[in-house]
Design an enzyme around this catalytic site. Structure first.
Site, PDB file in Angstrom:
ATOM      1  N   CYS A 134       0.837  -1.206   0.000  1.00  0.00           N
ATOM      2  CA  CYS A 134       0.000   0.000   0.000  1.00  0.00           C
ATOM      3  C   CYS A 134       0.868   1.251   0.000  1.00  0.00           C
ATOM      4  O   CYS A 134       1.489   1.577   1.026  1.00  0.00           O
ATOM      5  CB  CYS A 134      -0.922  -0.025   1.225  1.00  0.00           C
ATOM      6  N   CYS A 137      -0.414   4.092   2.333  1.00  0.00           N
ATOM      7  CA  CYS A 137      -0.188   3.850   3.761  1.00  0.00           C
ATOM      8  C   CYS A 137       1.281   4.035   4.124  1.00  0.00           C
ATOM      9  O   CYS A 137       1.593   4.618   5.169  1.00  0.00           O
ATOM     10  CB  CYS A 137      -0.569   2.410   4.137  1.00  0.00           C
ATOM     11  N   ASP A 138       2.181   3.535   3.297  1.00  0.00           N
ATOM     12  CA  ASP A 138       3.582   3.419   3.713  1.00  0.00           C
ATOM     13  C   ASP A 138       4.556   4.317   2.962  1.00  0.00           C
ATOM     14  O   ASP A 138       5.696   4.475   3.406  1.00  0.00           O
ATOM     15  CB  ASP A 138       4.037   1.949   3.576  1.00  0.00           C
TER      16      ASP A 138
END
Ligand code: NAP
Length: 312
Positions: A134, A137-138
């Site tokens: 992701c 997200c990261d």
């Protein structure tokens, strides 16, 4: 006795949310059961630019939150639980989560897809420690370092472009010498100075001491093995894996008709069991997009309504 809903929808991505909007708006007693948070895959998408009426640059989580508000506005209930057991035959369908049972006259399965793993040594060990599925997200964790993306489809190339916001350099490792991604996305990536490509290359192993620091890659044409080491002072790199998606439908084996793991439906989203529908990426179809998922959800809800009134 537990409440019996008219429609139970499993999965809170665009297909499930759209089904809940249509079922709620038709005054059906509607329950949507979601495992984690609303949005499914789009909640991790940095930008959903091809959904009609979507705002350019708006991320998927914001769009999903609006959809969820819309479906609650039409009276649909949302609960958070993971369904572990389905009993789908008969007039009342029973769905079991840990310690809870939900009953409905019709069920719409909209559980979507989850990311395919590379299946190489070290992938599980370094998940969350340099290996990610992701970018939204990261991505921000990997500022000003050289990172890698595996895959050659729309997701890999689109997310590689997004990751250039943070990373010093993004190398896309692809197993062939041409991309599967659509032309416009390819052109944008090719024009981005921070992106480079390693063609005909597969990842063999991921290594590190606590955090990912080395990617072992093989050129499938020459057989040459290369070790791609972290270059920054912190000795860390990242690998974002976007090599396709897979539905989690093992639970339906022998119960619903499946093809390559996807639920087979007709055009009305009906499965082989009366009163059970499937919508979105979990079903066998040719185009998995937000718009087709939303359309499936609407069709499934309309047919659940017809089924309840005996018109199917
Ligand atoms: P995808 O289109 O199936 O692409 C998967 C990519 O990963 C392919 O390039 C494939 O290589 C590669 N791959 C598969 N298994 C591999 C393995 N074991 N090792 C290395 N590489 C591997 O998947 P996706 O990119 O996730 O897209 C899924 C669907 O969503 C598609 O229909 C796509 O069009 C859609 N999507 C659309 C958008 C958009 O329109 N904005 C954005 C994201 C996704 P090969 O090419 O050699 O098969």
């Amino acid at each position: 006795m537990d409440k019996i809903y008219d429609v139970i929808i499993v999965g809170g991505g665009p297909a499930g949310l759209s089904a809940a909007i249509y079922a709620g708006r038709s005054n059906l007693a509607t329950l949507l059961i979601e495992r984690a948070g609303e949005g499914g895959q789009i909640a991790t998408s940095s930008s959903v630019e091809n959904y009609p009426g979507g705002f350019v640059g708006e991320d998927g989580a914001v769009l999903a939150a609006r959809m969820a508000e819309q479906c609650k506005g039409f009276g649909a209930e949302i609960v958070y639980a993971e369904i572990k057991e389905y009993s789908l035959e008969g007039e009342v369908k029973r769905l079991k989560a840990y310690g809870k049972e939900f009953c409905g006259r019709t069920v719409i399965i909209a559980t979507g897809n989850s990311p395919t793993r590379l299946g190489v040594p070290g992938e599980a060990e370094f998940a969350g420690r340099g290996v990610s599925y992701c970018a939204t997200c990261d991505g921000p964790f990997f500022k000003d370092i050289e990172i890698y993306v595996a895959g050659g489809g729309d997701s890999a190339v689109e997310e590689a472009i997004y990751l250039t916001r943070f990373a010093k350099k993004v190398t896309v490792i692809h197993r062939r010498d041409s991309l599967r991604a659509s032309k416009s996305i390819q052109d944008e990536a090719m024009a981005n100075e921070k992106i480079s490509f390693m063609w005909d290359t597969v990842i063999k192993e991921l290594k590190g001491k606590g955090l990912l620091d080395t990617i072992v890659a093989e050129n499938v044409k020459t057989g040459e093995i290369k070790e791609l080491h972290a270059t920054g002072e912190d000795g860390m790199t990242a690998l974002f894996v976007f090599v396709g998606m897979k539905p989690e439908t093992e639970i339906f084996e022998g119960i619903l008709d499946l093809e390559n793991g996807y639920i087979v439906t007709d055009e009305e989203m009906r499965t082989n069991i009366a009163g059970v529908f499937a919508a979105g990426d979990v079903r066998k179809k040719s185009l998995r997009q937000v718009i087709t998922a939303a359309a499936d959800g609407a069709i499934a809800a309309a047919n659940a309504d017809r089924c309840l009134s005996g018109n199917v």
